[in-house]
Design an enzyme around this catalytic site. Structure first.
Site, PDB file in Angstrom:
ATOM      1  N   LYS A  41      -7.365  -7.534  10.584  1.00  0.00           N
ATOM      2  CA  LYS A  41      -8.268  -8.591  10.121  1.00  0.00           C
ATOM      3  C   LYS A  41      -8.609  -8.436   8.638  1.00  0.00           C
ATOM      4  O   LYS A  41      -8.951  -7.343   8.187  1.00  0.00           O
ATOM      5  CB  LYS A  41      -9.562  -8.526  10.953  1.00  0.00           C
ATOM      6  CG  LYS A  41     -10.508  -9.653  10.752  1.00  0.00           C
ATOM      7  CD  LYS A  41     -10.226 -10.747  11.754  1.00  0.00           C
ATOM      8  CE  LYS A  41     -11.242 -11.858  11.634  1.00  0.00           C
ATOM      9  NZ  LYS A  41     -10.656 -13.122  11.304  1.00  0.00           N
ATOM     10  N   GLY A  46     -11.324  -0.949   7.354  1.00  0.00           N
ATOM     11  CA  GLY A  46     -10.032  -0.269   7.402  1.00  0.00           C
ATOM     12  C   GLY A  46      -8.919  -1.089   6.776  1.00  0.00           C
ATOM     13  O   GLY A  46      -8.068  -0.564   6.048  1.00  0.00           O
ATOM     14  N   CYS A  47      -8.918  -2.377   7.036  1.00  0.00           N
ATOM     15  CA  CYS A  47      -7.870  -3.252   6.501  1.00  0.00           C
ATOM     16  C   CYS A  47      -7.994  -3.389   4.988  1.00  0.00           C
ATOM     17  O   CYS A  47      -6.990  -3.453   4.277  1.00  0.00           O
ATOM     18  CB  CYS A  47      -7.934  -4.621   7.182  1.00  0.00           C
ATOM     19  SG  CYS A  47      -7.663  -4.493   8.970  1.00  0.00           S
ATOM     20  N   THR A  48      -9.218  -3.397   4.486  1.00  0.00           N
ATOM     21  CA  THR A  48      -9.435  -3.455   3.045  1.00  0.00           C
ATOM     22  C   THR A  48      -8.942  -2.167   2.393  1.00  0.00           C
ATOM     23  O   THR A  48      -8.227  -2.206   1.383  1.00  0.00           O
ATOM     24  CB  THR A  48     -10.932  -3.681   2.732  1.00  0.00           C
ATOM     25  OG1 THR A  48     -11.319  -4.946   3.274  1.00  0.00           O
ATOM     26  CG2 THR A  48     -11.194  -3.666   1.245  1.00  0.00           C
ATOM     27  N   SER A  51      -5.078  -2.145   2.442  1.00  0.00           N
ATOM     28  CA  SER A  51      -4.511  -3.128   1.514  1.00  0.00           C
ATOM     29  C   SER A  51      -4.691  -2.692   0.062  1.00  0.00           C
ATOM     30  O   SER A  51      -3.783  -2.862  -0.756  1.00  0.00           O
ATOM     31  CB  SER A  51      -5.147  -4.498   1.742  1.00  0.00           C
ATOM     32  OG  SER A  51      -4.837  -4.959   3.039  1.00  0.00           O
TER      33      SER A  51
END
Length: 155
Positions: A41, A46-48, A51
């Site tokens: 998402k 975590g995704c930030t 990325s």
């Protein structure tokens, strides 16, 4: 659900819808490899972190002849906001219909807080210039992951 892709498999032939509203064919036919990382998402911690780590190392991946693309089921609009807010340098692909996640076998049953649901298993696929998946990371732990993928290319 598709069988999970493993090293030695041919990369599924698909078209990705990119955050700039262009499309990208995978595997690439431009003589370059690609790092495809699937994440759950946009704009989550975590995704930030993941990325941003791939963004920071983008130049190193490109020097090795590899492009990097992040993939989630978020919309193009969500991806654009994510890229702008986090100042990301990597392109993101939208898989709203889930076909890319299915093809790579990353749309899986997950459990959290006693609830079962379907979601993206954080995974990364290294695809060589010939379109062969050379390495697969599943159930990725974010910290140090982008560096580990780059290290594999350096080995």
């Amino acid at each position: 659900m598709s069988a999970p892709i493993k090293p030695g498999d041919a990369c599924p032939s698909l078209t990705l819808l990119m955050s700039d509203e262009t499309s990208m064919r995978i595997p690439a036919s431009n003589g370059r490899g690609i790092v495809l990382f699937f994440y759950p998402k946009d704009n989550t911690p975590g995704c930030t972190t993941e990325s941003k780590a791939f963004s920071a190392l983008l130049g190193d991946f490109q020097e090795k002849g590899y492009d990097v693309v992040g993939i989630s089921r978020d919309s193009i609009a969500s991806h654009r906001k994510f890229i702008e807010k986090q100042d990301l340098r990597i392109p993101l692909a939208s898989d709203e219909d889930g076909s890319v996640c299915e093809a790579f076998g990353v749309w899986v049953e997950k459990k959290m807080y006693g609830k079962t649901f379907m979601g993206i298993e954080r995974s990364t696929f290294l695809v060589d210039p010939e379109g062969i998946v050379t390495d697969v990371w599943r159930k990725v732990r974010v910290k140090g992951h982008a560096e580990a993928v780059l290290e594999r290319l350096n080995a």
